[in-house]
Design a protein around this motif. Structure first.
Motif, short mmCIF file in Angstrom:
data_model
loop_
_atom_site.label_atom_id
_atom_site.label_comp_id
_atom_site.label_asym_id
_atom_site.label_seq_id
_atom_site.Cartn_x
_atom_site.Cartn_y
_atom_site.Cartn_z
N PRO A 81 52.81 48.54 53.65
CA PRO A 81 52.06 48.38 52.41
C PRO A 81 51.30 49.66 52.06
O PRO A 81 50.91 50.41 52.95
CB PRO A 81 51.10 47.24 52.73
N ILE A 82 51.05 49.85 50.76
CA ILE A 82 50.38 51.09 50.36
C ILE A 82 48.92 50.84 49.96
O ILE A 82 48.21 51.77 49.58
CB ILE A 82 51.18 51.83 49.26
N THR A 83 48.49 49.59 50.02
CA THR A 83 47.05 49.29 49.97
C THR A 83 46.78 48.30 51.10
O THR A 83 47.71 47.74 51.69
CB THR A 83 46.60 48.62 48.65
N ASN A 84 45.50 48.09 51.39
CA ASN A 84 45.15 47.08 52.39
C ASN A 84 44.32 45.97 51.74
O ASN A 84 43.73 45.15 52.42
CB ASN A 84 44.40 47.72 53.56
N THR A 85 44.26 45.98 50.43
CA THR A 85 43.42 45.06 49.64
C THR A 85 44.07 44.90 48.27
O THR A 85 45.01 45.63 47.96
CB THR A 85 42.02 45.71 49.44
N GLY A 86 43.55 44.01 47.45
CA GLY A 86 43.95 44.01 46.04
C GLY A 86 44.69 42.76 45.65
O GLY A 86 45.77 42.52 46.16
N HIS A 87 44.10 41.99 44.77
CA HIS A 87 44.80 40.75 44.39
C HIS A 87 45.84 41.07 43.32
O HIS A 87 47.03 41.12 43.63
CB HIS A 87 43.81 39.66 43.94
N GLU A 88 45.42 41.30 42.07
CA GLU A 88 46.43 41.63 41.07
C GLU A 88 46.63 43.14 40.98
O GLU A 88 45.67 43.90 41.07
CB GLU A 88 46.05 41.09 39.69
N VAL A 89 47.87 43.52 40.73
CA VAL A 89 48.21 44.93 40.67
C VAL A 89 47.69 45.57 39.37
O VAL A 89 47.84 44.99 38.30
CB VAL A 89 49.75 45.09 40.78
N CYS A 90 47.08 46.74 39.50
CA CYS A 90 46.54 47.44 38.32
C CYS A 90 46.67 48.95 38.57
O CYS A 90 45.95 49.51 39.39
CB CYS A 90 45.07 47.04 38.15
N VAL A 91 47.61 49.59 37.89
CA VAL A 91 47.95 51.00 38.14
C VAL A 91 47.99 51.76 36.82
O VAL A 91 48.49 51.23 35.83
CB VAL A 91 49.36 51.13 38.79
N TRP A 92 47.49 52.99 36.82
CA TRP A 92 47.57 53.82 35.61
C TRP A 92 47.83 55.28 35.99
O TRP A 92 47.54 55.70 37.10
CB TRP A 92 46.29 53.70 34.78
N HIS A 93 48.37 56.02 35.02
CA HIS A 93 48.57 57.46 35.22
C HIS A 93 47.21 58.14 35.19
O HIS A 93 46.39 57.88 34.31
CB HIS A 93 49.43 58.04 34.09
#
Ligand code: AAL
Length: 456
Positions: free
Chosen positions: A265-277
């Motif tokens: 995995p690339i995070t160890n936390t986080g419910h919904e995914v939220c990514v931006w440039h």
């Protein structure tokens, strides 16, 4: 022969090094928590841009709160031919046979000319016929626009048993935001059910595609069987030990095949995914379920994310907070002007467990409280003129007709708060020392702000 031995040895060495490096930065941080037993998270204090605070407001029109309907997990917002579009999970709150809020859902969409008042346009992607991968429910979608084609990626469940585990990720595409949508024959991502300890062994959720470094990066949330370390729920609620993490699957073509990164995995936390440039890299924001809840992070390679700052929300009761839960970000062409301008505004959902018709959810708007923009963008987007920069005695503000202007120190202290009529002759800054300051414009339709330089 000698040469061959050397080659094999080199190969073995390289392979070992590569294999031993397949842990993401987030996994290494989690392992450090694990071995030390210490759950404290190190949040740097020197990146003020990365500390976010949001305001939320209900929408009007068809998306105004109404417990008869459940609308949740909105996509990003796109602006197409002058209109805003959003897609989301839709169902009647007390729909016959529903066993959870995301059961028997279809993907609906709505449009708006101002981002506040929305008109529901009806179904975009309906769940499929018996036997299909999305027969039971089509939900939690994200939109992606590339080379003149719109893509909706979403969670799919074929049966009631597979509603909470064994979801797959499906994709539909269209040449128009209004549809019609064509579904791909098969899902594009599935849980790693054959692996005994995979973080996404049980299910894959919340897909989000980002075009990055010439490839398609699909971020998603996974759930496995691992016991939680420094879990958010245990720390905050003293209850369950749920812990979820994100993975990424990368493809050369938008429709796949998507190959899961060996660094997952690339995070160890986080419910919904939220990514931006964010500049040359990517920014993310993590909600609950894990030690790094409430943090903002940055990665230059899309894999190794480092903690940059925090989202200001009451951690003790995040469910009623201004944290944009299940955020759908407004993806604008100018959304890469500052590290966090990709999160300037968007829509999120509000959970209401229980009500006249059962548990229901609605979609509302969020705005970054102090959204950073450049002075040029403020002129271009809002028509407001800020000059000179640097300023010595006076900051002049032209064409700002309604609302309030707040001047902050770089540490967030309010230095002046003036309404439009009080700034006719500019803002007197002659008493302030040289440095960077922050100007925030508060208007009925949202806030925007920029950094200014004062030279004494
Ligand atoms: C949400 C998302 C996914 C889950 C469920 C509906 O918060 O993580 O979409 O499956 O809850």
């Amino acid at each position: 022969m000698k040469y061959k031995i050397f080659t094999i040895a080199t190969l073995l060495f390289v392979t070992t090094v590569v294999l031993s490096q397949t842990k993401s930065a987030a996994t290494l941080r989690l392992e450090a928590h694990q071995s030390s037993g210490n759950c404290d998270v190190d949040i740097p204090t020197d990146n003020p841009d990365w500390n976010l605070e949001f305001e939320v407001r209900d929408l009007t029109g068809d998306l105004a709160p109404n417990d008869y309907y459940t609308r949740r997990d909105p996509s990003s917002v796109l602006k197409v031919n002058g209109k805003y579009y959003v897609w989301y999970s839709y169902s009647l709150t007390n729909g016959v046979g529903k066993v959870s809020a995301w059961d028997l859902n279809d993907l609906y969409f709505a449009t708006s000319t101002d981002g506040y008042h929305w008109t529901e346009q009806g179904v975009a992607v309906a769940r499929g016929p018996e036997g299909s991968y999305d027969h039971r429910s089509a939900f939690t979608t994200e939109v992606f626009y590339h080379d003149n084609i719109f893509y909706l990626v979403y969670q799919a469940s074929d049966t009631e048993e597979n509603l909470n585990s064994n979801n797959t990720v499906a994709m539909a595409y269209s040449s128009s935001a209004d549809g019609p949508w064509t579904k791909l024959e098969d899902p594009i991502l599935s849980p790693s059910s054959e692996q005994s300890v995979a973080f996404d062994k049980n299910t894959v959720h919340d897909p989000c595609i980002i075009y990055f470094k010439g490839k398609f990066y699909m971020y998603y949330k996974g759930e496995g069987n691992e016991s939680a370390v420094c879990s958010y729920d245990t720390q905050i609620w003293g209850t369950s030990n749920k812990q979820v993490k994100w993975g990424v699957a990368i493809a050369d073509n938008v429709t796949g095949p998507y190959v899961k990164s060996a660094y997952n995995p690339i995070t160890n936390t986080g419910h919904e995914v939220c990514v931006w440039h964010s500049g040359e890299g990517l920014g993310i924001m993590l909600h609950q379920d894990g030690p790094e809840y409430g943090t903002t992070q940055y990665s230059s390679d899309g894999i190794n994310f480092e903690i940059m700052g925090k989202v200001d929300f009451p951690l003790k009761n995040p469910r009623n907070s201004t944290y944009p839960e299940a955020a759908g970000l407004y993806r604008s062409e100018t959304s890469n002007n500052s590290p966090v301008s990709g999160v300037s505004w968007g829509v999120s959902h509000v959970l209401n467990w229980g009500g006249t018709y059962g548990s229901w959810m609605y979609i509302r708007r969020f705005d970054l409280k102090n959204p950073p923009a450049s002075i040029e963008d403020i002129k271009k987007i809002y028509g407001v003129n800020i000059y000179p920069n640097p300023a010595t005695d006076t900051i002049n503000i032209g064409n700002f007709n309604g609302g309030t202007v707040v001047l902050y120190s770089i540490n967030g202290a309010i230095l002046k708060e003036l309404d439009a009529s009080q700034i006719k002759d500019g803002i007197d800054v002659s008493a302030f020392t040289s440095g960077i300051y922050y100007l925030l414009f508060k208007t009925e339709k949202g806030n925007y702000g920029t950094k200014v330089i004062i030279k004494s």
